[in-house]
Design an enzyme around this catalytic site. Structure first.
Site, PDB file in Angstrom:
ATOM      1  N   ASP A  65       0.864  -1.176   0.000  1.00  0.00           N
ATOM      2  CA  ASP A  65       0.000   0.000   0.000  1.00  0.00           C
ATOM      3  C   ASP A  65       0.905   1.231   0.000  1.00  0.00           C
ATOM      4  O   ASP A  65       1.693   1.418   0.923  1.00  0.00           O
ATOM      5  CB  ASP A  65      -0.870  -0.047   1.264  1.00  0.00           C
ATOM      6  CG  ASP A  65      -1.793   1.159   1.352  1.00  0.00           C
ATOM      7  OD1 ASP A  65      -2.397   1.486   0.328  1.00  0.00           O
ATOM      8  OD2 ASP A  65      -1.883   1.765   2.423  1.00  0.00           O
TER       9      ASP A  65
ATOM     10  N   THR B  44      -3.406   5.527  -3.652  1.00  0.00           N
ATOM     11  CA  THR B  44      -2.237   6.189  -3.043  1.00  0.00           C
ATOM     12  C   THR B  44      -0.975   5.928  -3.863  1.00  0.00           C
ATOM     13  O   THR B  44      -0.095   6.770  -3.925  1.00  0.00           O
ATOM     14  CB  THR B  44      -2.008   5.668  -1.611  1.00  0.00           C
ATOM     15  OG1 THR B  44      -2.084   4.252  -1.633  1.00  0.00           O
ATOM     16  CG2 THR B  44      -3.044   6.197  -0.678  1.00  0.00           C
ATOM     17  N   THR B  45      -0.902   4.747  -4.488  1.00  0.00           N
ATOM     18  CA  THR B  45       0.285   4.427  -5.288  1.00  0.00           C
ATOM     19  C   THR B  45       0.243   5.201  -6.601  1.00  0.00           C
ATOM     20  O   THR B  45       1.234   5.821  -7.001  1.00  0.00           O
ATOM     21  CB  THR B  45       0.324   2.912  -5.577  1.00  0.00           C
ATOM     22  OG1 THR B  45       0.110   2.219  -4.357  1.00  0.00           O
ATOM     23  CG2 THR B  45       1.652   2.501  -6.135  1.00  0.00           C
TER      24      THR B  45
ATOM     25  N   ASP C  23      -8.978  -0.087   2.395  1.00  0.00           N
ATOM     26  CA  ASP C  23      -9.081   0.415   1.018  1.00  0.00           C
ATOM     27  C   ASP C  23     -10.392  -0.023   0.375  1.00  0.00           C
ATOM     28  O   ASP C  23     -11.067   0.766  -0.285  1.00  0.00           O
ATOM     29  CB  ASP C  23      -7.909  -0.115   0.162  1.00  0.00           C
ATOM     30  CG  ASP C  23      -6.652   0.728   0.382  1.00  0.00           C
ATOM     31  OD1 ASP C  23      -6.669   1.514   1.331  1.00  0.00           O
ATOM     32  OD2 ASP C  23      -5.683   0.581  -0.370  1.00  0.00           O
TER      33      ASP C  23
END
Length: 545
Positions: free
Chosen positions: A62, A95-96, A393
């Site tokens: 993550d 987020t990545t 998530d």
């Protein structure tokens, strides 16, 4: 004769960098951070193993969790880490992608800066590109029916597929959807889905991941206070308190002088009467279970036990609020103010079970719970921590879709569609701005490119054929199959992402790139190393602690 002496404006121990050097440094820092995260995108993502300063291990893919653990020096790198946190708090997913995209936006700008193009020109082009990206995304988005369970599970599945949990994706999708459905709360036409407060994740090492489930109610890591109290109650009447059932001591220090012996017995008697009075107030509403945030004295336990009431003490405030929402009770501050409507009767079962070495309290089968507990089982703490992050998530994705029911195709398809749209638009633009504008379109291709790289397929060949595909009419949903690295229609694979996540990703990435391009001067007040050593000869251990 000597020349004029140089004027020192800044103090001597500040370090200053200006102009091109700063911009190049910022871009490099952003690229470095993006490179760390790059292998964590898509279903073939690699994991990172991090050791935190306390010696604990974090294993995750993550983006946000990785960057939280990394300690960086460079100010631009800190900004990059900040945006992944913002993305996580705002929409909980992507987020990545946001880091990779921001890094790429800066990387393509480097070329123009080398050609002496002014940063404000690049910024203007990026801003224009962002507006067009948003309008292009909205064009390719499709609405979704939130009440259709199958469709919702598919959406959550595409979010979970890139995680460790993908092996148990059906189970995880079901858990996420049930949890979010439970905490959904509507009043005055306003939808509120507060996952953080009301969907608690309890991790219990041991057992199998398949044993994880959503409880229609609340679970606490507590046991009853007295061994002779009932451990299983059907349809309990629950009273929640946030005061202690103990004799009140004086707020400040109080001294009592006792001259006669019977005065002492009188004081003890007063304590006993006070607690008895308190217990009677509670027993009056005939509860089966009393839960308080503070302590319960031995004497109070005795009175409650005689009345066949189970009691649990020192429950966290958040847990108490969850129980209140689950069984419909109200939290009362003073026992004497307890009324019939404050008693919660929504739960069907209260039981204390022993799992492993510890006792856990379950208040379950509630009629209309507005709070729930997700019980996770797994082999080790590290696995459980990762499963919790993945579930978080998944729940966020589910929440986003419920609040804004618009979807865009995943797997790099929407990026390619938007990039194609921008490239076409840049052909009719005039002036210098068209080049950085077109570069912003190329930067978007980093997402499908990374997906292909992570699969180990040939990047150039697949990307070129994907570009060609997008020039045809009606092929906007074509992207990269993250498992095999080949072209695929996302509509058939059923890989969709919430529009809100994509919009937030683009906005955050472009805004950060613009922010970092604006910087042309870094002044850092570094002390000289020599000063530090001269000032602190004593306490050499202090620095090491």
């Amino acid at each position: 004769m000597m020349g004029p002496r140089p004027v020192l404006v800044l103090s001597q121990n500040t370090k200053r960098e200006t102009g091109r050097k700063v911009q190049a440094g910022n871009i490099n820092a952003a690229k470095t951070i993006a490179d760390i995260i790059r292998t964590c995108l898509g279903p073939r993502a690699m994991m990172k193993m991090l050791l935190d300063p306390m010696g604990g291990i974090v294993m995750t893919n993550d983006g946000n969790a990785i960057l939280r653990e990394i300690q960086v020096q460079h100010p631009a790198a800190k900004t990059m880490i900040e945006i992944s946190r913002t993305q996580d708090e705002e929409v909980g997913d992507g987020t990545t992608s946001v880091i990779i995209l921001a890094g790429e936006m800066l990387a393509v700008a480097e070329h123009f800066l080398e050609q002496q193009m002014h940063p404000t020109v690049i910024i203007g082009a990026y801003r224009k590109a962002l507006d067009d990206m948003i309008s292009a995304l909205k064009k390719i988005s499709i609405p979704v029916d939130v009440s259709n369970r199958e469709a919702m599970l598919k959406i959550i599945n595409s979010a979970i597929n890139t995680k460790v949990l993908s092996h148990w994706s059906d189970l995880a999708c079901g858990i996420a959807l049930d949890a979010v459905r439970t905490v959904e709360f509507e009043e005055n036409g306003r939808k509120e889905i507060d996952i953080k407060k009301y969907a608690k994740v309890e991790k219990i090492p041991g057992g199998f991941i398949e044993d994880s489930c959503v409880l229609r109610g609340v679970m606490l890591n507590k046991d009853i206070t007295h061994p002779r109290m009932r451990r299983t109650i059907k349809n309990p009447r629950i009273v929640l308190l946030d005061c202690s059932l103990e004799y009140k001591k004086g707020e400040s220090q109080t001294d009592i002088e006792i001259t006669r012996e019977e005065d002492f017995t009188r004081i003890l008697q007063m304590e006993e009467e006070f607690i008895q009075q308190m217990s009677e107030h509670l027993i009056r509403v005939k509860p089966d279970l009393i839960i308080t945030e503070k302590g319960i004295s031995d004497l109070a336990q005795h009175f409650l036990m005689r009345a066949n009431i189970s009691a649990i003490r020192r429950v966290r405030k958040g847990d108490n609020n969850r129980i209140a929402r689950a069984c419909g009770a109200r939290i009362v501050s003073r026992p004497e103010e307890l009324r019939e409507e404050d008693v919660g009767t929504g739960a069907a079962l209260f039981e204390v079970k022993k799992i492993g070495d510890e006792y856990f309290t379950f208040i379950t089968d509630c009629k209309e719970p507005k709070a729930c507990t997700i019980m996770l089982r797994g082999a080790s703490k590290e696995i459980l921590a990762e499963v919790e992050r993945n579930l978080h998530d998944a729940m966020q994705v589910c929440r986003n879709v419920m609040i804004d029911a618009q979807l865009v195709p995943g797997g790099g398809a929407s990026e390619m569609a938007v990039a194609h749209y921008l490239t076409e638009k840049s052909k009719v633009m005039t002036g210098v701005e068209q080049w950085p504008y077109r570069a912003a379109a190329q930067a978007l291709e980093v997402i499908p490119r990374t997906l292909i790289q992570n699969c180990g397929a040939s990047t150039i060949r697949v990307l070129t054929s994907l570009r060609a595909k997008h020039t045809q009419e009606g092929s906007q949903t074509w992207g990269v199959n993250g498992e095999t690295g080949t072209l695929a229609d996302m509509k058939e694979l059923g890989i969709w992402e919430p529009l809100s996540v994509k919009l937030q990703t683009y906005k955050t990435a472009v805004e950060t790139a613009v922010l970092l391009l604006r910087i042309d001067d870094i002044v850092s007040g570094h002390k000289k190393k020599g000063d530090d050593q001269n000032k602190q000869p004593a306490a050499p251990d202090a620095a090491q602690d």
